[in-house]
Design a protein around this motif. Sequence first.
Motif, PDB file in Angstrom:
ATOM      1  N   GLU A 249       0.817  -1.226   0.000  1.00  0.00           N
ATOM      2  CA  GLU A 249       0.000   0.000   0.000  1.00  0.00           C
ATOM      3  C   GLU A 249       0.844   1.267   0.000  1.00  0.00           C
ATOM      4  O   GLU A 249       0.466   2.264  -0.609  1.00  0.00           O
ATOM      5  CB  GLU A 249      -0.929   0.001   1.217  1.00  0.00           C
ATOM      6  N   ARG A 250       1.994   1.239   0.683  1.00  0.00           N
ATOM      7  CA  ARG A 250       2.813   2.440   0.836  1.00  0.00           C
ATOM      8  C   ARG A 250       3.902   2.571  -0.215  1.00  0.00           C
ATOM      9  O   ARG A 250       4.565   3.597  -0.300  1.00  0.00           O
ATOM     10  CB  ARG A 250       3.447   2.457   2.224  1.00  0.00           C
ATOM     11  N   GLY A 251       4.128   1.533  -0.993  1.00  0.00           N
ATOM     12  CA  GLY A 251       5.212   1.578  -1.977  1.00  0.00           C
ATOM     13  C   GLY A 251       6.548   1.321  -1.303  1.00  0.00           C
ATOM     14  O   GLY A 251       6.626   0.603  -0.310  1.00  0.00           O
ATOM     15  N   LEU A 252       7.607   1.937  -1.835  1.00  0.00           N
ATOM     16  CA  LEU A 252       8.945   1.709  -1.302  1.00  0.00           C
ATOM     17  C   LEU A 252       9.119   2.366   0.061  1.00  0.00           C
ATOM     18  O   LEU A 252       8.855   3.555   0.216  1.00  0.00           O
ATOM     19  CB  LEU A 252      10.009   2.220  -2.265  1.00  0.00           C
ATOM     20  N   VAL A 253       9.560   1.566   1.023  1.00  0.00           N
ATOM     21  CA  VAL A 253       9.786   2.043   2.390  1.00  0.00           C
ATOM     22  C   VAL A 253      11.288   1.973   2.653  1.00  0.00           C
ATOM     23  O   VAL A 253      11.922   0.925   2.455  1.00  0.00           O
ATOM     24  CB  VAL A 253       9.022   1.166   3.410  1.00  0.00           C
ATOM     25  N   ALA A 254      11.871   3.079   3.101  1.00  0.00           N
ATOM     26  CA  ALA A 254      13.310   3.154   3.362  1.00  0.00           C
ATOM     27  C   ALA A 254      13.683   2.343   4.605  1.00  0.00           C
ATOM     28  O   ALA A 254      12.849   2.134   5.504  1.00  0.00           O
ATOM     29  CB  ALA A 254      13.722   4.609   3.548  1.00  0.00           C
ATOM     30  N   PRO A 255      14.930   1.890   4.690  1.00  0.00           N
ATOM     31  CA  PRO A 255      15.370   1.070   5.817  1.00  0.00           C
ATOM     32  C   PRO A 255      15.175   1.748   7.178  1.00  0.00           C
ATOM     33  O   PRO A 255      14.913   1.066   8.170  1.00  0.00           O
ATOM     34  CB  PRO A 255      16.854   0.840   5.559  1.00  0.00           C
TER      35      PRO A 255
END
Length: 169
Positions: A23-29
């Motif tokens: 749902e949120r797309g790419l999530v950073a580490p």
Amino acid sequence: PKVSLADGSVVGGEALLRWNHPERGLVAPGEFIAHAEATGMILAIGGWALDHTCVQLGDWARKGTLTVPVWVNVSPAQFQDQALVDKVRDTLVEAGVPPRLLGLEITESALMPDSALAAETLTSLVELGIELSIDDFGTGYSSLNYLKRLPVGKLKIDRSFVADITSNP
């Protein structure tokens, strides 16, 4: 990619993870690594990153398209694992990767709990032919004197020291 400031050439690379959330797309580490560490999932994620990076390195090496190392981050939990050196060695062999094409970044905090064991583990990794880097240096309690005893080729200073380098004399 890691690029030389002197001439713009690619001198290496770093495998960086992103979580592709449905749902949120790419999530950073920065948004999921702490949770992965707290739940113990970091061992599986770190193992996956090492495995997949080495498979890709092996493919590039066989095609002759890679001549510079790619660096993989090692979490503190991975670094504390007694099987780390064997895991790295086995992964390189299975993927057909020359050790000189793999670099490992270990956070300063991973080295702190047992400096003698840390030095032993680092030495074993260097003996495999892997270059090492300390990541996030300056966030813990390491000293430059401590660094002299470690077989580390590179040092990445934590971004908090350089974030305002252009505006803070």
